[in-house]
Scaffold this motif. Structure first.
Motif, short mmCIF file in Angstrom:
data_model
loop_
_atom_site.label_atom_id
_atom_site.label_comp_id
_atom_site.label_asym_id
_atom_site.label_seq_id
_atom_site.Cartn_x
_atom_site.Cartn_y
_atom_site.Cartn_z
N ILE A 31 0.87 -1.17 0.00
CA ILE A 31 0.00 0.00 0.00
C ILE A 31 0.91 1.23 0.00
N THR A 32 0.92 1.93 -1.12
CA THR A 32 1.79 3.08 -1.27
C THR A 32 1.09 4.35 -0.80
N ILE A 67 -8.16 -6.34 -6.33
CA ILE A 67 -7.04 -5.40 -6.22
C ILE A 67 -5.73 -6.10 -6.55
N ASP A 68 -4.82 -5.34 -7.12
CA ASP A 68 -3.51 -5.86 -7.50
C ASP A 68 -2.63 -6.03 -6.26
N ASP A 69 -1.42 -6.47 -6.49
CA ASP A 69 -0.46 -6.65 -5.39
C ASP A 69 0.04 -5.33 -4.84
N SER A 70 -0.18 -4.24 -5.58
CA SER A 70 0.22 -2.91 -5.12
C SER A 70 -0.91 -1.94 -5.41
N GLN A 79 -12.19 1.89 -3.00
CA GLN A 79 -12.76 0.63 -3.50
C GLN A 79 -14.19 0.46 -2.98
N PRO A 80 -15.11 0.00 -3.82
CA PRO A 80 -16.49 -0.20 -3.37
C PRO A 80 -16.57 -1.29 -2.30
#
Length: 90
Positions: A31-32, A67-70, A79-80
């Motif tokens: 999570i950036t 969701i992707d890995d990042s 995100q809903p």
């Protein structure tokens, strides 16, 4: 702001990258741009409790398969949700 670790003054709100295990334990994600407190005195970087709670609640309430890995913190929070709130957090 005072650092929770060394209690020195001058800690600042910044952003960093964190790694979180999904609630089902199948994988972890990056999570950036996550809000953090950074202390110049002890060099500690940490998330405040409300940020941690927001991330954990959001990961419980969304379809994590989508969701992707990042992902950025901002996009994660957008995100809903499958449920309106975490009914297990008392």
């Amino acid at each position: 702001m005072n650092c929770l670790w060394c209690e020195a003054e001058g800690a600042k709100i910044e952003k960093n990258t964190v790694y979180w295990e999904l609630p089902d334990g199948t994988r972890s994600i990056e999570i950036t741009e996550t809000p953090c407190v950074k202390c110049e005195n002890c060099l500690m970087e940490y998330q405040e409790e409300d940020v941690i709670t927001n991330i954990e609640d959001q990961l419980l309430l969304i379809d994590t398969n989508k969701i992707d890995d990042s992902i950025s913190f901002h996009h994660l929070m957008k995100q809903p949700r499958l449920l309106k709130r975490n009914y297990f957090n008392f």
